[in-house]
Design a protein around this motif. Structure first.
Motif, short mmCIF file in Angstrom:
data_model
loop_
_atom_site.label_atom_id
_atom_site.label_comp_id
_atom_site.label_asym_id
_atom_site.label_seq_id
_atom_site.Cartn_x
_atom_site.Cartn_y
_atom_site.Cartn_z
N MET A 243 9.54 -11.50 -2.98
CA MET A 243 10.72 -10.47 -3.52
C MET A 243 9.07 -9.68 -3.81
O MET A 243 9.60 -8.43 -3.32
CB MET A 243 11.50 -10.33 -4.48
N GLY A 244 8.27 -10.05 -4.43
CA GLY A 244 7.83 -8.43 -5.21
C GLY A 244 6.60 -7.47 -3.98
O GLY A 244 6.83 -6.64 -4.54
N VAL A 245 6.09 -8.72 -3.60
CA VAL A 245 5.18 -8.23 -2.44
C VAL A 245 6.13 -7.17 -1.41
O VAL A 245 5.45 -6.73 -0.67
CB VAL A 245 4.48 -10.17 -2.29
N GLY A 246 7.13 -8.03 -1.26
CA GLY A 246 7.83 -6.61 -0.08
C GLY A 246 8.44 -5.88 -1.00
O GLY A 246 8.31 -4.95 -0.19
N GLU A 247 8.79 -6.59 -2.01
CA GLU A 247 9.07 -5.13 -2.45
C GLU A 247 7.64 -4.17 -2.36
O GLU A 247 7.52 -2.62 -2.31
CB GLU A 247 9.77 -4.88 -3.93
N LEU A 248 6.83 -3.96 -3.11
CA LEU A 248 5.86 -3.69 -2.99
C LEU A 248 5.79 -2.34 -1.39
O LEU A 248 5.04 -1.12 -1.68
CB LEU A 248 4.98 -4.14 -3.87
N ALA A 249 4.82 -3.49 -0.75
CA ALA A 249 4.86 -3.57 0.45
C ALA A 249 6.20 -2.51 1.54
O ALA A 249 5.78 -1.23 1.64
CB ALA A 249 4.45 -4.47 1.64
N GLY A 250 7.56 -2.66 1.14
CA GLY A 250 8.10 -2.68 2.02
C GLY A 250 9.37 -2.12 1.11
O GLY A 250 9.55 -0.34 1.56
N GLY A 251 9.57 -1.51 0.13
CA GLY A 251 10.16 -1.20 -0.67
C GLY A 251 9.30 0.02 -1.18
O GLY A 251 9.56 1.46 -1.77
N PHE A 252 8.48 0.21 -1.48
CA PHE A 252 7.57 1.12 -2.98
C PHE A 252 6.74 1.69 -1.34
O PHE A 252 6.84 2.98 -1.17
CB PHE A 252 6.22 0.34 -3.86
N LEU A 253 5.81 1.37 -0.67
CA LEU A 253 5.18 1.77 0.50
C LEU A 253 6.20 2.37 1.86
O LEU A 253 6.02 3.57 2.02
CB LEU A 253 4.18 1.08 1.16
N GLY A 254 6.87 1.98 1.52
CA GLY A 254 7.69 1.80 3.14
C GLY A 254 8.51 3.23 2.50
O GLY A 254 8.57 4.42 3.88
N PRO A 255 9.44 3.77 2.09
CA PRO A 255 9.53 4.56 1.52
C PRO A 255 9.20 6.07 1.43
O PRO A 255 9.26 7.29 2.00
CB PRO A 255 10.68 4.27 0.87
N LEU A 256 7.59 5.82 0.75
CA LEU A 256 6.85 6.93 0.76
C LEU A 256 6.21 7.29 2.38
O LEU A 256 6.02 8.69 2.54
CB LEU A 256 6.07 6.80 -0.16
N VAL A 257 5.82 6.47 3.06
CA VAL A 257 5.68 6.89 3.98
C VAL A 257 6.42 7.80 4.86
O VAL A 257 7.15 8.08 6.23
CB VAL A 257 4.93 5.52 5.18
N ALA A 258 7.87 6.86 5.19
CA ALA A 258 9.32 7.26 6.01
C ALA A 258 9.04 8.72 5.24
O ALA A 258 9.31 9.54 5.87
CB ALA A 258 10.58 6.06 5.60
N GLY A 259 9.00 9.26 3.44
CA GLY A 259 9.84 10.63 3.38
C GLY A 259 8.65 11.46 3.68
O GLY A 259 8.60 12.52 3.91
N TRP A 260 7.04 11.20 3.94
CA TRP A 260 6.27 12.21 4.63
C TRP A 260 6.68 12.35 5.68
O TRP A 260 6.33 13.26 5.95
CB TRP A 260 4.91 11.10 4.47
N ALA A 261 6.63 11.25 7.07
CA ALA A 261 6.69 11.23 8.43
C ALA A 261 8.23 11.93 8.59
O ALA A 261 8.20 13.21 8.98
CB ALA A 261 6.84 10.20 9.16
N SER A 262 9.34 12.34 7.15
CA SER A 262 10.75 12.76 7.81
C SER A 262 10.13 13.93 7.58
O SER A 262 10.41 15.33 8.08
CB SER A 262 10.96 12.50 7.26
N ASP A 263 9.32 14.62 6.93
CA ASP A 263 9.10 15.98 6.36
C ASP A 263 8.69 16.59 7.74
O ASP A 263 8.46 17.92 7.87
CB ASP A 263 8.25 16.31 4.81
N ALA A 264 7.30 15.70 8.37
CA ALA A 264 6.47 16.38 9.27
C ALA A 264 7.18 16.49 10.35
O ALA A 264 7.27 17.33 11.40
CB ALA A 264 5.46 15.34 9.22
N TRP A 265 8.47 15.34 10.77
CA TRP A 265 8.45 15.69 12.13
C TRP A 265 10.52 15.09 12.06
O TRP A 265 10.77 15.01 12.97
CB TRP A 265 7.52 14.35 12.87
#
Length: 428
Positions: A364-386
């Motif tokens: 759960m922890g590794v999944g949350e770090l990569a997908g739960g933490f980094l995932g929405p950060l990348v998605a938020g940045w990508a959404s602002d850009a595109w």
């Protein structure tokens, strides 16, 4: 008298199994009620905070970050101490308090701190709850119980009730009140856990005093180093799958409300109704997927239902009718049932008992770090850009990778393994 006790022992174990399931169902469901609240309240908070897509991704990500760290720490601590109930009681009470504190914040930094503290408390809940549940469950109901606890509970409270209750409270009393009321059910659930949950399930006593004595001898399970757990193939694959599946889930659930209101121009009521369809699917597939896997196997169930999950964020982008989109969401929002398989059931059937909470916490922890933490950060940045559609395609890509990874898993379903062994014996 002894015969009566022997006859009653299985019934007592079954009653406790059902009681524990009901309490933990409420506990984890309420965790997701709180976690989902921010996404549904984001459109109401714009007047006070003016949240950008990137900031919304940060708020979602920081909760996932602290959730991940807390889950790994709590799982390891629990296995070292041999105790789960005290950690679970403290976690449920604290996340209720921290969730309510979100309504007091007047700036983005304060809200960020409240979400971080909330994740710190919530991260301990799932490893503790699933560790308790697997020990109390009959083998024939293991997948079903774990699916109800993790998938259906989150769907009912976080997916169905949250958008209805939170949006109506925000419409009537403001978004701050919607955060404040969360403390009440949290305190009630804490009291239920303290009163009715046992540190050790009575399942071992179901076969009589001899089995109970034997179980007492093996209960101090030998400690297994974390490095040994990480050498197990299924654990490693489940960790990788968790990273991608959390990207699918957190990105989808974080940005879909804004996509429906901002990009499609739908009203808050229509958005709430469509998001409730996600909740219906969450409840349905949350127990159906693990229950089906009890019979057909964990691996084929994971592959098939994840292939459907790929279609859900794609439908958000391309389907213009709220009614049709809601129907498609019910059909394709299958991932939360798969979460139970990779975060609970498969690890529980792979690792020794002395490493169970550690394995659940790490996955759960590794999944949350990569997908739960980094995932929405990348998605938020990508959404602002595109544009916000970028977040939906990122979510779909995460699920597609899960399909490929699932082929590397080793089957663990007891019924399937017995059928294979019997077939091999006949063939020999």
């Amino acid at each position: 008298m002894a015969d009566t006790l022997i006859r009653d022992a299985p019934a007592d174990a079954d009653r406790y199994e059902n009681r524990l399931l009901a309490i933990l169902f409420l506990a984890f469901g309420f965790v997701f009620f709180d976690r989902q609240a921010l996404a549904f309240l984001a459109p109401y908070m714009d007047d006070d905070f003016g949240l950008s897509n990137s900031q919304l991704g940060v708020l979602s990500g920081v909760l996932a970050l602290t959730w991940a760290l807390a889950g790994m720490f709590a799982g390891s601590l629990s296995d070292r101490l041999g105790r789960r109930k005290p950690i679970l009681v403290a976690a449920v009470l604290l996340f209720s308090l921290f969730s309510s504190a979100s309504g007091l914040m007047t700036g983005f930094a304060g809200l960020l701190a409240a979400r971080a503290l909330m994740g710190t408390a919530e991260g301990a809940v799932l490893p503790m709850a699933q560790s308790l549940m697997v020990e109390a469950s009959r083998e024939s109901r293991r997948g079903l119980n774990m699916g109800l606890l993790q998938g259906s509970s989150a769907g009912l409270l976080g997916g169905i009730l949250a958008p209805i209750v939170v949006v109506r409270l925000a419409d009537a009393f403001g978004w701050r009140t919607a955060f404040f009321v969360t403390i009440v059910p949290g305190v009630i659930i804490t009291a239920l856990i303290a009163r009715y949950v046992l540190e050790r399930a009575p399942r071992a006593e179901a076969n009589g005093p001899a089995a109970a004595a034997e179980a007492q001898e093996v209960r101090p399970a030998p400690k297994v180093p974390a490095r040994e757990v990480l050498r197990l193939r299924n654990v490693v694959i489940c960790m990788l799958i968790a990273c991608c599946y959390l990207t699918w889930f957190v990105t989808l659930i974080t940005f879909t409300p804004k996509y429906l209101t901002d990009e499609k121009g739908w009203s808050s009521g229509t958005m709430s109704a469509v998001m409730t369809c996600l909740g219906v699917a969450w409840v349905l597939w949350g127990f159906a997927t693990p229950a089906i896997s009890d019979r057909v196997g964990r691996k084929p169930a994971l592959i098939g239902f994840t292939a459907l999950a790929v279609c859900c964020p794609v439908a958000v982008v391309y389907v213009g009718s709220p009614v049709l989109l809601g129907a498609l969401m019910i059909l394709t929002y299958t991932g939360l049932g798969c979460f139970t398989l990779i975060m609970a059931t498969i690890p529980a059937e792979t690792v020794p008992r002395g490493a169970l909470a550690t394995a659940l916490g790490v996955i759960m922890g590794v999944g949350e770090l990569a997908g739960g933490f980094l995932g929405p950060l990348v998605a938020g940045w990508a959404s602002d850009a595109w544009g916000l559609q970028a977040a939906m395609f990122i979510a779909a890509g995460g699920a597609a990778i899960v399909v490929a990874l699932s082929f590397a898993l080793r089957e663990t379903a007891p019924a399937v393994l017995r059928r294979r062994a019997a077939a091999e014996a006949v063939g020999a």
